[in-house]
Design an enzyme around this catalytic site. Structure first.
Site, short mmCIF file in Angstrom:
data_model
loop_
_atom_site.label_atom_id
_atom_site.label_comp_id
_atom_site.label_asym_id
_atom_site.label_seq_id
_atom_site.Cartn_x
_atom_site.Cartn_y
_atom_site.Cartn_z
N TYR A 81 0.84 -1.21 0.00
CA TYR A 81 0.00 0.00 0.00
C TYR A 81 0.88 1.27 0.00
O TYR A 81 0.52 2.29 -0.58
CB TYR A 81 -0.98 -0.02 1.18
CG TYR A 81 -2.21 0.83 0.97
CD1 TYR A 81 -3.03 0.66 -0.15
CD2 TYR A 81 -2.57 1.81 1.89
CE1 TYR A 81 -4.16 1.44 -0.33
CE2 TYR A 81 -3.71 2.59 1.72
CZ TYR A 81 -4.49 2.40 0.60
OH TYR A 81 -5.61 3.18 0.41
N LYS A 136 -3.38 8.30 2.67
CA LYS A 136 -4.64 8.12 3.41
C LYS A 136 -4.49 8.63 4.85
O LYS A 136 -5.46 9.12 5.43
CB LYS A 136 -5.08 6.65 3.40
CG LYS A 136 -5.53 6.14 2.03
CD LYS A 136 -6.76 6.85 1.48
CE LYS A 136 -7.36 6.11 0.30
NZ LYS A 136 -8.44 6.87 -0.36
C1 N5H Z 1 -2.92 -3.14 0.36
C2 N5H Z 1 -3.63 -2.94 -0.75
C3 N5H Z 1 -3.20 -3.43 -2.09
C4 N5H Z 1 -2.14 -2.58 -2.81
C5 N5H Z 1 -2.49 -1.17 -3.12
C6 N5H Z 1 -3.50 -0.69 -3.86
C7 N5H Z 1 -3.84 0.72 -3.93
C8 N5H Z 1 -4.81 1.24 -4.61
C9 N5H Z 1 -5.25 2.68 -4.59
C10 N5H Z 1 -4.84 3.55 -5.77
C11 N5H Z 1 -5.73 4.77 -5.75
C12 N5H Z 1 -4.93 2.79 -7.08
C13 N5H Z 1 -4.35 3.50 -8.28
O1 N5H Z 1 -4.11 4.69 -8.27
C14 N5H Z 1 -4.13 2.65 -9.51
C15 N5H Z 1 -3.48 3.40 -10.66
O2 N5H Z 1 -2.08 3.38 -10.55
C16 N5H Z 1 -3.85 2.72 -11.99
N1 N5H Z 1 -5.29 2.72 -12.25
C17 N5H Z 1 -5.90 3.70 -12.95
O3 N5H Z 1 -5.32 4.63 -13.44
C18 N5H Z 1 -7.40 3.57 -13.09
C19 N5H Z 1 -7.72 3.48 -14.58
C20 N5H Z 1 -8.06 4.75 -12.41
C21 N5H Z 1 -9.54 4.76 -12.57
O4 N5H Z 1 -7.77 4.61 -11.04
C22 N5H Z 1 -7.57 5.73 -10.31
N2 N5H Z 1 -7.32 5.54 -9.00
O5 N5H Z 1 -7.65 6.83 -10.79
C23 N5H Z 1 -4.91 -2.16 -0.69
C24 N5H Z 1 -6.16 -2.92 -1.06
C25 N5H Z 1 -6.33 -4.18 -0.21
C26 N5H Z 1 -7.41 -2.02 -0.80
C27 N5H Z 1 -7.49 -0.84 -1.76
C28 N5H Z 1 -7.59 -1.11 -3.21
C29 N5H Z 1 -7.48 0.41 -1.23
C30 N5H Z 1 -7.64 1.68 -1.97
O6 N5H Z 1 -7.19 2.73 -1.47
O7 N5H Z 1 -8.23 1.70 -3.06
#
Ligand code: N5H
Length: 255
Positions: free
Chosen positions: A156, A163
């Site tokens: 994370y 966060k």
């Molecule tokens: C311990 C964990 C698992 C590992 C971490 C996951 C974190 C996720 C959060 C961020 C916001 C995800 C993110 O930014 C992904 C991007 O690099 C790529 N994706 C994108 O660009 C898509 C298309 C767009 C729509 O996404 C965004 N964010 O704009 C945590 C998990 C168990 C729980 C979790 C998933 C937490 C969380 O904060 O969402």
């Protein structure tokens, strides 16, 4: 819950798996009017399609890029012009570079840190600043967070730090807005498969651990998170501010 006559702004619907979409369903069911903000035309099209499945007529979609102050200012001005004021905002926005969501936290780049904190934490401040200009009395702001803000969790990384900043921001904003009768809270959701979690390799293992160890022995879903968001947005939560409400099958109480 009856929210007829109330209007809420939802920021951060990407697709039908989004937690923000769970909130939209809950608010729609309660009779509230919803205004959506979207990052770009691509997401607007998806939201339009989804919103047509709801019971109410929620035809206002306003583009808003939270990385630009003037865009947030324009978006809320536009929302106010179209609605004549609103009762609350759900901020369901976060971003971190993929490379920084694996490996060691010390490997986080300076630019990656800035980007994650900017989009995932600072954005709540600027959104609140613009929203409070137009929010009705007893207005409520809600954001989404995760247990990784409170505990070190594999992968994370910079999102946990973002966060933690977001949760602290909730407290400072709650203190500031309290004087005007407005509230600011967060929902800390258990892990749920969404577009942002789709790239996570170990996700199955994380879900399994919740099933084995959480008091409710199961995972939560978008609707349960959405219901809690709707509660915090509503006057039923009129005495709650600066709070982080865990919707996680009770997992966070376990040693
Ligand atoms: C311990 C964990 C698992 C590992 C971490 C996951 C974190 C996720 C959060 C961020 C916001 C995800 C993110 O930014 C992904 C991007 O690099 C790529 N994706 C994108 O660009 C898509 C298309 C767009 C729509 O996404 C965004 N964010 O704009 C945590 C998990 C168990 C729980 C979790 C998933 C937490 C969380 O904060 O969402």
């Amino acid at each position: 819950m009856n929210l007829e006559g109330k209007t809420y702004v939802i920021m951060g619907v990407a697709n039908k798996r989004s937690l923000a979409w769970g909130a939209a369903q809950a608010l729609d069911k309660a009779g509230a009017k919803i205004v959506f903000t979207s990052l770009s035309e691509r997401f607007s099209k998806e939201i339009e399609k989804l919103a047509s499945e709801l019971e109410g007529d929620h035809d206002i979609i306003v583009e808003c890029d939270v990385s630009k102050d003037e865009d947030v200012e324009r978006a809320f001005k536009e929302i106010n012009e179209k609605t004549g004021g609103f009762d609350g905002v759900l901020h369901a926005i976060a971003f971190a570079n993929k490379e920084e969501l694996k490996g060691g936290y010390s490997e986080t780049s300076r630019d990656g840190f800035k980007l994650a904190l900017d989009i995932s934490a600072y954005s709540l401040a600027v959104v609140t600043k613009e929203a409070k200009k137009y929010m009705n009395e007893n207005g409520s702001v809600v954001t989404l967070t995760y247990l990784g803000a409170e505990r070190a969790m594999p992968n994370y990384n910079v999102m946990g730090v973002a966060k933690a900043a977001l949760e602290a921001s909730v407290r400072y904003l709650a203190f500031e807005l309290g004087e005007e009768g407005m509230r600011v809270n967060a929902v800390s959701a258990g892990p749920i498969r969404t577009l942002s979690s789709s790239a996570v390799g170990e996700f199955k293992t994380i879900l399994k651990e919740i099933e084995e160890r959480a008091p409710l022995r199961r995972n939560v879903d978008q609707v349960e998170v959405g219901n809690a968001v709707a509660f915090l947005l509503s006057d039923f939560a009129s005495g709650i501010t600066g709070e982080v409400l865990h919707v996680d099958s009770g997992y966070s109480i376990m040693a």
